[in-house]
Design an enzyme around this catalytic site. Structure first.
Site, mmCIF file in Angstrom:
data_model
loop_
_atom_site.group_PDB
_atom_site.id
_atom_site.type_symbol
_atom_site.label_atom_id
_atom_site.label_comp_id
_atom_site.label_asym_id
_atom_site.label_seq_id
_atom_site.Cartn_x
_atom_site.Cartn_y
_atom_site.Cartn_z
ATOM 1 N N PHE A 138 10.484 -2.185 1.760
ATOM 2 C CA PHE A 138 9.211 -1.939 2.440
ATOM 3 C C PHE A 138 9.384 -1.197 3.767
ATOM 4 C CE2 PHE A 138 8.512 -5.930 0.097
ATOM 5 C CZ PHE A 138 7.304 -5.700 -0.541
ATOM 6 N N ALA A 194 9.415 1.189 6.587
ATOM 7 C CA ALA A 194 8.965 2.573 6.748
ATOM 8 C C ALA A 194 8.077 2.688 7.967
ATOM 9 C CB ALA A 194 8.169 3.031 5.525
ATOM 10 N N THR A 211 3.101 5.247 -1.887
ATOM 11 C CA THR A 211 1.759 5.269 -1.302
ATOM 12 C C THR A 211 0.859 6.253 -2.032
ATOM 13 O OG1 THR A 211 0.537 5.951 0.677
ATOM 14 C CG2 THR A 211 2.666 6.946 0.370
ATOM 15 N N TYR A 250 4.042 11.740 6.265
ATOM 16 C CA TYR A 250 4.218 10.379 5.731
ATOM 17 C C TYR A 250 4.256 10.423 4.198
ATOM 18 C CZ TYR A 250 2.994 5.716 4.149
ATOM 19 O OH TYR A 250 2.971 4.526 3.467
ATOM 20 N N LYS A 257 7.604 9.852 1.484
ATOM 21 C CA LYS A 257 7.632 8.892 0.373
ATOM 22 C C LYS A 257 7.893 9.614 -0.946
ATOM 23 C CE LYS A 257 6.677 4.938 2.434
ATOM 24 N NZ LYS A 257 7.356 3.665 2.217
ATOM 25 N N PHE A 288 -2.574 1.750 -2.887
ATOM 26 C CA PHE A 288 -3.731 2.373 -2.274
ATOM 27 C C PHE A 288 -3.967 1.612 -0.958
ATOM 28 C CE2 PHE A 288 -5.180 5.847 -5.038
ATOM 29 C CZ PHE A 288 -4.042 5.878 -5.817
ATOM 30 N N HIS A 325 -5.900 0.229 11.010
ATOM 31 C CA HIS A 325 -6.515 0.039 9.693
ATOM 32 C C HIS A 325 -7.947 -0.480 9.799
ATOM 33 C CE1 HIS A 325 -2.191 0.057 8.758
ATOM 34 N NE2 HIS A 325 -2.608 0.775 7.735
HETATM 35 N N1 UFG Z 1 -11.376 4.041 9.538
HETATM 36 C C1 UFG Z 1 -12.413 4.026 10.436
HETATM 37 N N2 UFG Z 1 -12.239 3.322 11.586
HETATM 38 C C2 UFG Z 1 -11.100 2.633 11.882
HETATM 39 C C3 UFG Z 1 -10.055 2.660 10.946
HETATM 40 C C4 UFG Z 1 -10.220 3.383 9.792
HETATM 41 O O1 UFG Z 1 -13.470 4.642 10.216
HETATM 42 O O2 UFG Z 1 -11.018 2.014 12.951
HETATM 43 C C5 UFG Z 1 -11.562 4.769 8.264
HETATM 44 C C6 UFG Z 1 -10.517 5.827 8.040
HETATM 45 O O3 UFG Z 1 -10.916 7.046 8.620
HETATM 46 C C7 UFG Z 1 -10.462 5.862 6.522
HETATM 47 C C8 UFG Z 1 -10.733 4.412 6.104
HETATM 48 O O4 UFG Z 1 -11.381 3.833 7.221
HETATM 49 O O5 UFG Z 1 -11.496 6.660 6.037
HETATM 50 C C9 UFG Z 1 -9.482 3.635 5.781
HETATM 51 O O6 UFG Z 1 -8.555 3.809 6.830
HETATM 52 P P1 UFG Z 1 -7.219 2.950 6.978
HETATM 53 O O7 UFG Z 1 -6.531 3.433 8.213
HETATM 54 O O8 UFG Z 1 -7.526 1.502 6.870
HETATM 55 O O9 UFG Z 1 -6.398 3.341 5.682
HETATM 56 P P2 UFG Z 1 -5.919 4.774 5.163
HETATM 57 O O10 UFG Z 1 -6.693 5.012 3.897
HETATM 58 O O11 UFG Z 1 -5.966 5.822 6.184
HETATM 59 O O12 UFG Z 1 -4.380 4.521 4.940
HETATM 60 C C10 UFG Z 1 -3.845 3.703 3.957
HETATM 61 C C11 UFG Z 1 -2.473 3.234 4.409
HETATM 62 C C12 UFG Z 1 -1.567 4.417 4.606
HETATM 63 C C13 UFG Z 1 -1.526 5.222 3.367
HETATM 64 C C14 UFG Z 1 -2.899 5.580 2.904
HETATM 65 C C15 UFG Z 1 -2.810 6.236 1.588
HETATM 66 O O13 UFG Z 1 -2.591 2.514 5.601
HETATM 67 O O14 UFG Z 1 -0.273 3.948 4.891
HETATM 68 O O15 UFG Z 1 -3.714 4.432 2.787
HETATM 69 O O16 UFG Z 1 -3.861 7.039 1.420
HETATM 70 F F1 UFG Z 1 -0.871 6.379 3.565
#
Ligand code: UFG
Length: 324
Positions: A72, A74, A116, A140, A144, A168, A188
């Site tokens: 895990f 990374a 990912t 990133y 991967k 996901f 997140h």
């Molecule tokens: N978002 C917001 N406000 C926040 C945080 C996130 O609007 O405070 C939005 C982001 O723009 C995105 C969605 O919520 O549209 C989800 O965002 P996250 O950061 O929770 O998750 P991601 O989809 O960006 O990322 C996750 C993993 C990554 C991985 C990715 C794969 O955390 O490691 O999925 O697509 F690369």
């Protein structure tokens, strides 16, 4: 089985350790504690070591005889990877190569690798299956995908058995409590939404409202961290009988917009959750939803948490009194 869990002090890794113990397996955690939490691991199974220091790995493999490795470790922030690509390639690719070499020397021939959805880049189909083209749009995801390629080459050259699991959006926490998601800084969505519900954090921001989705915000596929853990054990068992390099996408097959997640969190918490609308975040694809048919068919994977409210509920229990 005795399994080395690299990154076992982190969010998904710590759930993995607990899941393996519940299934009667033994874990040793290797972690450099750069983002992982010492409190998430019982001290008697923790080996503090760094994948970028090969000599520290040799010692770990000399002290234990492992049946397999789950990897895990990374760096995993998309935005940060765009501004610090060297750090991402060094940690995620060079670090993994060191681990693979140490495994090879110790004759450990099975690995489950955390990959990912970011390996796919901008999706070209509503549901992303394993045949979807891989065209990452950030370092990133590229780092991967490079490791997935290395694993495929190692299968041919050294007989390494590997499974890359493309998660996901990992979410939730073990309902039994004591472990959960805690990143510094937290980027997140679900943790930030729940912090806003608690009146913590710097104010929730929603990134982008002009995507071509049902309400203009990004759609993601949220999958419970314990369901991810169960897939890893199934992959280890699968590799007992199957050689080669395997790949599976792991999600629930259902997407939720950012606004739908906030609404679900309002229902679960019974609190008002305010947010500010902000610009799009760099590197965010509009929609990422998995087809996990292959994992269901081949591994027999059956996610237990399919309801977004139920997933958020488990995260909410953790965020109200996090242990770290
Ligand atoms: N978002 C917001 N406000 C926040 C945080 C996130 O609007 O405070 C939005 C982001 O723009 C995105 C969605 O919520 O549209 C989800 O965002 P996250 O950061 O929770 O998750 P991601 O989809 O960006 O990322 C996750 C993993 C990554 C991985 C990715 C794969 O955390 O490691 O999925 O697509 F690369």
């Amino acid at each position: 089985m005795k399994i080395l869990i690299c990154g076992g002090a982190g969010y998904i890794g710590s759930h993995m350790v607990r899941y393996l113990a519940a299934q009667g397996h033994q874990s040793v955690v290797l972690d450099n504690l750069s983002t992982g939490h010492r409190q998430a691991v019982s001290p008697d199974i923790l080996e503090v070591a760094d994948l970028l220091e090969p000599s520290s790995l040799t010692g770990v493999f000399a002290r234990h005889r492992f049946d397999g490795v789950i990897h895990f470790c990374a760096r995993s922030l998309v935005g940060e990877s765009v501004s610090q690509p060297y750090a991402y390639y060094e940690n995620n690719v060079a670090g993994t190569l060191n681990l693979l070499r140490a495994m090879h020397e110790a004759k450990v021939d099975r690995i489950v690798f955390s990959s990912t959805a970011a390996v796919f880049g901008n999706p070209q189909a509503p549901l992303i299956d394993e045949d979807h083209p891989t065209q990452p749009i950030n370092p990133y995801g590229a780092s991967k995908l490079m490791v997935e390629r290395i694993l495929a080459d190692a299968a041919g050259a050294y007989g390494l058995r590997s499974t890359a699991l493309r998660y996901f959006n990992a979410a939730g926490a073990d309902p039994a409590g004591g472990i959960g998601e805690s990143h510094q800084p937290e980027t997140h969505l679900i943790p930030n939404v729940l912090r806003a519900a608690l009146g913590q954090g710097n104010g929730l921001r929603v990134f982008g409202n002009d995507y071509s989705t049902r309400d203009g915000t990004c759609v993601r596929d949220y999958v419970h961290v314990n369901d991810l853990a169960s897939a890893h054990l199934l992959a280890l068992e699968y590799m007992q009988a199957n050689e080669g390099a395997h790949r599976f996408n792991l999600g629930n097959g259902q997407g939720f917009t950012v606004l739908e997640v906030i609404e679900a969190a309002r229902r679960v918490t019974g609190r008002s959750i305010d947010f500010a609308q902000d610009a799009r975040r760099q590197g965010d694809p509009a929609v990422l939803v998995a087809s996990s048919d292959k994992a269901r068919r081949v591994l027999g994977w059956r996610p237990r948490f399919v309801d977004i409210g139920e997933i958020i509920e488990t995260a909410w229990r953790w965020h109200q009194s996090p242990a770290y």
